[in-house]
Design a protein around this motif. Structure first.
Motif, PDB file in Angstrom:
ATOM      1  N   VAL A 124      58.133  81.959  35.678  1.00 23.42           N
ATOM      2  CA  VAL A 124      57.797  81.641  37.072  1.00 23.42           C
ATOM      3  C   VAL A 124      58.757  80.595  37.614  1.00 23.42           C
ATOM      4  O   VAL A 124      59.311  80.739  38.706  1.00 23.42           O
ATOM      5  N   TYR A 125      58.964  79.531  36.831  1.00 21.11           N
ATOM      6  CA  TYR A 125      59.841  78.459  37.301  1.00 21.11           C
ATOM      7  C   TYR A 125      61.289  78.937  37.448  1.00 21.11           C
ATOM      8  O   TYR A 125      61.935  78.692  38.468  1.00 21.11           O
ATOM      9  N   LEU A 126      61.802  79.632  36.440  1.00 17.90           N
ATOM     10  CA  LEU A 126      63.196  80.069  36.497  1.00 17.90           C
ATOM     11  C   LEU A 126      63.418  81.139  37.573  1.00 17.90           C
ATOM     12  O   LEU A 126      64.485  81.198  38.174  1.00 17.90           O
ATOM     13  N   TYR A 127      62.426  81.971  37.811  1.00 19.65           N
ATOM     14  CA  TYR A 127      62.565  83.024  38.819  1.00 19.65           C
ATOM     15  C   TYR A 127      62.477  82.459  40.237  1.00 19.65           C
ATOM     16  O   TYR A 127      63.236  82.850  41.102  1.00 19.65           O
ATOM     17  N   THR A 128      61.518  81.533  40.448  1.00 19.31           N
ATOM     18  CA  THR A 128      61.299  81.011  41.803  1.00 19.31           C
ATOM     19  C   THR A 128      62.038  79.713  42.073  1.00 19.31           C
ATOM     20  O   THR A 128      62.328  79.403  43.225  1.00 19.31           O
ATOM     21  N   GLY A 129      62.293  78.921  41.019  1.00 17.62           N
ATOM     22  CA  GLY A 129      62.890  77.609  41.207  1.00 17.62           C
ATOM     23  C   GLY A 129      61.907  76.589  41.751  1.00 17.62           C
ATOM     24  O   GLY A 129      62.287  75.494  42.145  1.00 17.62           O
ATOM     25  N   LYS A 130      60.638  76.933  41.770  1.00 13.88           N
ATOM     26  CA  LYS A 130      59.602  76.072  42.347  1.00 13.88           C
ATOM     27  C   LYS A 130      58.700  75.514  41.246  1.00 13.88           C
ATOM     28  O   LYS A 130      57.887  76.230  40.675  1.00 13.88           O
ATOM     29  N   SER A 131      58.831  74.237  40.961  1.00 12.38           N
ATOM     30  CA  SER A 131      57.983  73.634  39.932  1.00 12.38           C
ATOM     31  C   SER A 131      56.548  73.490  40.421  1.00 12.38           C
ATOM     32  O   SER A 131      55.612  73.547  39.626  1.00 12.38           O
ATOM     33  N   TRP A 132      56.328  73.338  41.739  1.00 13.84           N
ATOM     34  CA  TRP A 132      54.970  73.178  42.254  1.00 13.84           C
ATOM     35  C   TRP A 132      54.131  74.429  41.992  1.00 13.84           C
ATOM     36  O   TRP A 132      52.931  74.335  41.773  1.00 13.84           O
ATOM     37  N   LEU A 133      54.761  75.585  41.975  1.00 14.23           N
ATOM     38  CA  LEU A 133      54.029  76.819  41.704  1.00 14.23           C
ATOM     39  C   LEU A 133      53.526  76.827  40.262  1.00 14.23           C
ATOM     40  O   LEU A 133      52.359  77.154  40.000  1.00 14.23           O
ATOM     41  N   ALA A 134      54.384  76.439  39.330  1.00 14.12           N
ATOM     42  CA  ALA A 134      53.963  76.335  37.929  1.00 14.12           C
ATOM     43  C   ALA A 134      52.882  75.275  37.765  1.00 14.12           C
ATOM     44  O   ALA A 134      51.961  75.438  36.966  1.00 14.12           O
ATOM     45  N   MET A 135      52.961  74.191  38.538  1.00 12.63           N
ATOM     46  CA  MET A 135      51.944  73.137  38.477  1.00 12.63           C
ATOM     47  C   MET A 135      50.586  73.641  38.927  1.00 12.63           C
ATOM     48  O   MET A 135      49.561  73.336  38.305  1.00 12.63           O
ATOM     49  N   ILE A 136      50.556  74.415  39.993  1.00  6.35           N
ATOM     50  CA  ILE A 136      49.280  74.961  40.497  1.00  6.35           C
ATOM     51  C   ILE A 136      48.675  75.920  39.473  1.00  6.35           C
ATOM     52  O   ILE A 136      47.480  75.872  39.192  1.00  6.35           O
ATOM     53  N   ILE A 137      49.499  76.771  38.895  1.00  7.91           N
ATOM     54  CA  ILE A 137      49.012  77.732  37.908  1.00  7.91           C
ATOM     55  C   ILE A 137      48.481  76.998  36.681  1.00  7.91           C
ATOM     56  O   ILE A 137      47.393  77.302  36.180  1.00  7.91           O
ATOM     57  N   HIS A 138      49.214  76.001  36.206  1.00 10.53           N
ATOM     58  CA  HIS A 138      48.798  75.247  35.024  1.00 10.53           C
ATOM     59  C   HIS A 138      47.525  74.441  35.316  1.00 10.53           C
ATOM     60  O   HIS A 138      46.616  74.389  34.481  1.00 10.53           O
ATOM     61  N   THR A 139      47.431  73.833  36.484  1.00 12.29           N
ATOM     62  CA  THR A 139      46.241  73.069  36.853  1.00 12.29           C
ATOM     63  C   THR A 139      45.019  73.982  36.923  1.00 12.29           C
ATOM     64  O   THR A 139      43.932  73.612  36.452  1.00 12.29           O
ATOM     65  N   THR A 140      45.186  75.163  37.473  1.00  9.09           N
ATOM     66  CA  THR A 140      44.079  76.127  37.536  1.00  9.09           C
ATOM     67  C   THR A 140      43.627  76.513  36.137  1.00  9.09           C
ATOM     68  O   THR A 140      42.431  76.549  35.838  1.00  9.09           O
TER      69      THR A 140
END
Length: 168
Positions: A124-140
């Motif tokens: 997810v991070y390498l494809y999108t470049g968005k760490s906040w997206l990985a943070m939301i998924i991990h927090t969930t």
């Protein structure tokens, strides 16, 4: 994004599902006010979920950057970064043997689970470049796990093949 939200729930509930049909979202076992892990302290459920989601993703980002620099001229660089950063991330969870007094076998299952989840988050991070997206998924993910109540205890999954008494 919808798939990842579904995956968070599915991967959590499959661990307590008696059969494949039971792997749907059993929201009745989620209640931060009756948390199994934090003894009914709902503030700790929220804070730990957010803390894990943010800090562990920053930790992974550091692994990815260092591995990216180390493998910058290698073939299959992206694959190596995903696998090695996920391996390092998952092996860190062996500390749960001491901190949560888990058995080696249960912790090993957790490490395998975290490895696969780590691969997904790295992609997810390498494809999108968005760490906040990985943070939301991990927090969930963390919230679902930490908000489980004692009702989830004793709900053995059809996935468990290890039985200490039988030796397999």
């Amino acid at each position: 994004m919808l798939f990842l939200i579904w995956y968070d729930f599915f991967a959590s509930f499959i661990q307590i599902a008696p059969d494949l049909k039971g792997a749907v979202w059993n929201l009745s076992v989620l209640n931060p006010a009756r948390s199994l892990f934090f003894y009914s302290n709902s503030a700790l459920v929220y804070l730990t979920s957010i803390n894990g989601g943010i800090l562990e993703v920053f930790e992974r980002y550091a692994f990815i950057v260092v591995l990216g620099l180390a493998f910058k001229s290698k073939k299959m660089r992206v694959e190596l970064i995903i696998l090695l950063s996920s391996l390092i991330f998952s092996l860190n969870h062996y500390v749960n043997i001491l901190s949560e007094q888990e058995s080696f076998m249960n912790t090993t299952f957790q490490v395998i689970d975290v490895f696969s989840f780590g691969c997904l988050l790295a992609i997810v991070y390498l494809y999108t470049g968005k760490s906040w997206l990985a943070m939301i998924i991990h927090t969930t993910w963390d919230f679902i796990i930490f908000a489980m109540t004692s009702d989830a205890l004793g709900m053995e999954s059809f996935l468990y093949v290890y039985d200490g008494s039988a030796g397999y």
